[in-house]
Every structure is written in C-alpha cells, then in structure tokens.
Write a protein that holds these residues in place. Structure first.
Motif, mmCIF file in Angstrom:
data_model
loop_
_atom_site.group_PDB
_atom_site.id
_atom_site.type_symbol
_atom_site.label_atom_id
_atom_site.label_comp_id
_atom_site.label_asym_id
_atom_site.label_seq_id
_atom_site.Cartn_x
_atom_site.Cartn_y
_atom_site.Cartn_z
ATOM 1 N N SER A 69 65.561 98.780 23.169
ATOM 2 C CA SER A 69 66.663 98.916 22.221
ATOM 3 C C SER A 69 67.347 97.554 22.107
ATOM 4 O O SER A 69 67.027 96.633 22.870
ATOM 5 C CB SER A 69 67.656 99.975 22.717
ATOM 6 O OG SER A 69 68.136 99.629 24.001
ATOM 7 N N PRO A 70 68.281 97.369 21.182
ATOM 8 C CA PRO A 70 68.951 96.069 21.058
ATOM 9 C C PRO A 70 69.626 95.654 22.364
ATOM 10 O O PRO A 70 70.342 96.447 22.987
ATOM 11 C CB PRO A 70 69.980 96.309 19.952
ATOM 12 C CG PRO A 70 69.384 97.409 19.131
ATOM 13 C CD PRO A 70 68.680 98.297 20.101
ATOM 14 N N GLY A 71 69.382 94.429 22.791
ATOM 15 C CA GLY A 71 69.973 93.921 24.015
ATOM 16 C C GLY A 71 69.308 94.401 25.283
ATOM 17 O O GLY A 71 69.725 94.036 26.388
ATOM 18 N N HIS A 72 68.262 95.193 25.147
ATOM 19 C CA HIS A 72 67.590 95.758 26.319
ATOM 20 C C HIS A 72 66.705 94.708 26.985
ATOM 21 O O HIS A 72 66.000 93.957 26.314
ATOM 22 C CB HIS A 72 66.735 96.952 25.889
ATOM 23 C CG HIS A 72 65.944 97.583 27.001
ATOM 24 N ND1 HIS A 72 66.531 98.324 27.995
ATOM 25 C CD2 HIS A 72 64.609 97.582 27.270
ATOM 26 C CE1 HIS A 72 65.600 98.765 28.814
ATOM 27 N NE2 HIS A 72 64.426 98.322 28.403
ATOM 28 N N THR A 73 66.747 94.658 28.311
ATOM 29 C CA THR A 73 65.842 93.813 29.071
ATOM 30 C C THR A 73 64.661 94.658 29.524
ATOM 31 O O THR A 73 64.835 95.625 30.276
ATOM 32 C CB THR A 73 66.547 93.208 30.300
ATOM 33 O OG1 THR A 73 67.641 92.393 29.862
ATOM 34 C CG2 THR A 73 65.587 92.347 31.102
ATOM 35 N N ALA B 99 62.399 101.168 9.617
ATOM 36 C CA ALA B 99 62.996 101.989 8.561
ATOM 37 C C ALA B 99 64.516 102.051 8.682
ATOM 38 O O ALA B 99 65.221 102.211 7.669
ATOM 39 C CB ALA B 99 62.400 103.398 8.601
ATOM 40 N N ASP B 100 65.052 101.929 9.909
ATOM 41 C CA ASP B 100 66.503 102.020 10.096
ATOM 42 C C ASP B 100 67.195 100.671 9.926
ATOM 43 O O ASP B 100 68.400 100.551 10.174
ATOM 44 C CB ASP B 100 66.821 102.622 11.469
ATOM 45 C CG ASP B 100 66.267 101.795 12.620
ATOM 46 O OD1 ASP B 100 65.763 100.679 12.372
ATOM 47 O OD2 ASP B 100 66.324 102.268 13.779
ATOM 48 N N GLY B 101 66.456 99.628 9.533
ATOM 49 C CA GLY B 101 67.044 98.328 9.289
ATOM 50 C C GLY B 101 67.009 97.394 10.486
ATOM 51 O O GLY B 101 67.272 96.187 10.349
ATOM 52 N N ARG B 102 66.723 97.941 11.646
ATOM 53 C CA ARG B 102 66.597 97.072 12.816
ATOM 54 C C ARG B 102 65.246 96.360 12.768
ATOM 55 O O ARG B 102 64.346 96.741 12.019
ATOM 56 C CB ARG B 102 66.729 97.884 14.105
ATOM 57 C CG ARG B 102 68.097 98.527 14.265
ATOM 58 C CD ARG B 102 68.217 99.269 15.585
ATOM 59 N NE ARG B 102 67.260 100.367 15.690
ATOM 60 C CZ ARG B 102 67.137 101.144 16.768
ATOM 61 N NH1 ARG B 102 67.918 100.950 17.824
ATOM 62 N NH2 ARG B 102 66.256 102.124 16.779
ATOM 63 N N ALA B 103 65.116 95.309 13.581
ATOM 64 C CA ALA B 103 63.873 94.533 13.595
ATOM 65 C C ALA B 103 63.294 94.496 15.005
ATOM 66 O O ALA B 103 64.011 94.633 16.001
ATOM 67 C CB ALA B 103 64.135 93.104 13.108
ATOM 68 N N VAL B 104 61.991 94.312 15.058
ATOM 69 C CA VAL B 104 61.310 94.059 16.322
ATOM 70 C C VAL B 104 60.415 92.844 16.104
ATOM 71 O O VAL B 104 59.799 92.692 15.031
ATOM 72 C CB VAL B 104 60.500 95.283 16.798
ATOM 73 C CG1 VAL B 104 59.424 95.681 15.797
ATOM 74 C CG2 VAL B 104 59.862 95.011 18.162
ATOM 75 N N VAL C 293 68.134 93.252 16.526
ATOM 76 C CA VAL C 293 66.743 93.104 16.959
ATOM 77 C C VAL C 293 66.553 93.817 18.289
ATOM 78 O O VAL C 293 67.387 93.686 19.201
ATOM 79 C CB VAL C 293 66.359 91.614 17.099
ATOM 80 C CG1 VAL C 293 64.916 91.466 17.578
ATOM 81 C CG2 VAL C 293 66.543 90.889 15.773
ATOM 82 N N LEU C 294 65.474 94.563 18.412
ATOM 83 C CA LEU C 294 65.171 95.245 19.666
ATOM 84 C C LEU C 294 64.842 94.218 20.747
ATOM 85 O O LEU C 294 64.263 93.168 20.477
ATOM 86 C CB LEU C 294 63.979 96.198 19.492
ATOM 87 C CG LEU C 294 64.088 97.278 18.408
ATOM 88 C CD1 LEU C 294 62.864 98.185 18.467
ATOM 89 C CD2 LEU C 294 65.362 98.091 18.571
ATOM 90 N N GLY C 295 65.193 94.527 21.982
ATOM 91 C CA GLY C 295 64.916 93.626 23.086
ATOM 92 C C GLY C 295 63.428 93.498 23.356
ATOM 93 O O GLY C 295 62.659 94.454 23.195
ATOM 94 N N GLY C 296 63.001 92.309 23.766
ATOM 95 C CA GLY C 296 61.585 92.064 24.005
ATOM 96 C C GLY C 296 60.830 91.808 22.720
ATOM 97 O O GLY C 296 61.413 91.558 21.664
ATOM 98 N N TYR C 297 59.523 91.885 22.813
ATOM 99 C CA TYR C 297 58.686 91.683 21.625
ATOM 100 C C TYR C 297 57.331 92.335 21.846
ATOM 101 O O TYR C 297 57.010 92.768 22.967
ATOM 102 C CB TYR C 297 58.526 90.197 21.319
ATOM 103 C CG TYR C 297 57.750 89.408 22.362
ATOM 104 C CD1 TYR C 297 56.390 89.131 22.203
ATOM 105 C CD2 TYR C 297 58.373 88.925 23.514
ATOM 106 C CE1 TYR C 297 55.683 88.409 23.163
ATOM 107 C CE2 TYR C 297 57.678 88.204 24.463
ATOM 108 C CZ TYR C 297 56.333 87.950 24.287
ATOM 109 O OH TYR C 297 55.633 87.242 25.236
#
Length: 262
Positions: free
Chosen positions: A61-65, A110-115, A186-190
C-alpha cells in the motif's frame, strides 16, 4: 625439561596460538551463518516464486515497506502505463553482465493510484546524458505479472543516490521519490515484470533470482575449523621438536656431524 617454554620467543608463540584458535573458530561460525542465511533465502525465493500470483494491493500500500517475507512474491497489477513519467535506472546489468538501464514505468491502477513496474533492461546509449531509446510500453489496459520487490535504499543496495543526474534518470528505485514527480499516490515497493513478454524481447526481462547455488560458505567454515584444530597440533609438534633438539645438543655422547668430503 620444558623450561624453554618460558622464554620470550615461546611465550609470544603460545599467545599468538591462543589468539588464533578462538578467532578461527569464530570465523568458521561466521561462514556457517552465511551458509544458513543463503539456504534460508533460497528456500524463501523458491516458495515465493511457486506461490499463486495475488493482486499487488493485497501485499502493499502507499508508504508500505515490503517485508523480507514478501520479497519475490508473484503479484498482478491491472492498469495503464504512464510513459510520460517513465524513467530509467542507471548502471544496471543485464543477464550477461552488460551495463545499461532498467526501465521504470508507472502503471496507473483503476483507483488512480500507481505502482512502479520495472519493465526490464536496455543497453546504454552512447551519450550517457541523453535519455535512451526505450521500447514503448503496451497501450490501453494491461495486466502485469511480476515479482514484488522492496524500495531500494543506499544502505541496502550500496548504490549512492547521486544528485544532478540527467532528466528522467535515477540511481535507485524508490516509490517515495517517484510519487513526488508523479504527483499521485504510489504503492510501496515495485514489480519486476515477468509477463507479458515485451514485443521484440526488449526491454529484456529480469531473470528469476538464483536460488539453486549455496556458495562456498560451508566449505570455508570447515576450513577455518580445521585451521583452528591445526594450531594446537602444530604447537605440540614444535614443542617436541624443540625439546628433542635441546636434548641432543646437551648430550655429550651425541656424535658431531662429519663434514662432507669434497
């Protein structure tokens, strides 16, 4: 009989041996721990690569390590590639150790967040300051499957996060840094993309991490322990030889060596 052991030479030699023994034993355990870590990592990689892919939003999730237990987990993400904010990661090597770039492209969900999607490796351009020629990402909605990875840091990777780089070039893959330039969450990680296969095999997909080799650490551990065992054995041999030589020198009946005739 053994009074020579109190001489300065023998005291120093004995002290050196007493220091070497625990040091070599500790070095053996250090190599053993490295072996155990490698075995545990290989097991984790194999299990995570075999696991059924899950949506990326279930693991980050955003900010997730991303925790170590989730490294290399197979995940999926569905969205559209934002090539306008695509960047390349400098000084990355291909499967055959050629230096080039990794292509990092945001995938808008779809919810506007990015990965962030690491689409793979491309060769370096002749001009290191110029943005390289990057094969286009698929257009429209696409489902990407990949291995989940944690954000890169200088401490973990050893790569310095240099300032003053050419536009759209970075040293580290960081969801926090890319969130600033994207202006969106942006979701944490990649993800390291494994599917779909790129057209023309470029960018070159990053291969699975090695999880078969265990390295030489166990052999090194055994060697250190053998060295530790060899120190007292060698000390005893030297003591017995010194004693024998001193007794021979003190015995008047011992014949002197005859000079060799010319």
């Amino acid at each position: 009989m053994y009074r020579f052991l109190l001489s300065r030479q023998w005291v120093i030699l004995t002290l050196i041996g007493l220091v070497l023994i625990p040091t070599m034993i500790e070095l053996g355990f250090w190599q053993l721990h490295r072996h155990q870590h490698r075995v545990a990592q290989n097991t984790l990689i194999a299990e995570n690569l075999r696991a059924k892919p899950v949506p990326v939003t279930e693991l980050t999730s955003p900010g997730h390590t991303v925790p170590r237990a989730d490294y290399w987990r197979r995940v999926t993400a569905t969205g559209t590639f934002d090539t306008a904010h695509e960047v390349v990661v400098r000084r990355r090597t291909s499967a055959d150790d050629q230096v080039g770039f990794h292509v990092l492209t945001p995938l808008i969900l779809a919810d506007g967040r990015a990965v962030l999607i690491n689409r793979g490796w491309i060769p370096a351009a002749a001009d290191q300051k110029a943005f390289p020629s990057v094969p286009p990402a698929p257009k429209g909605t696409v489902t990407v499957t990949g291995r989940l990875e944690a954000d890169e840091t200088t401490r973990a990777s050893g790569i310095k996060d240099l300032a003053g780089l050419p536009p759209r070039q970075v040293m580290l893959i960081s969801s926090a840094q890319q969130a600033e330039s994207l202006g969106r969450t942006v979701l944490g990680g990649y993800l390291e993309q494994t599917a779909p296969e790129p057209a023309g095999s470029s960018p070159e997909l990053i291969p699975d991490p090695d999880h078969d080799s265990i390295g030489p650490h166990m052999a090194y551990a055994v060697q250190w322990w053998l060295f530790a065992a060899g120190v007292p054995v060698g000390w005893v041999i030297l003591v017995r030889r010194e004693k024998r030589d001193r007794e021979a020198a003190a015995d008047p009946s011992t014949p002197e060596p005859t000079p060799a005739s010319v």
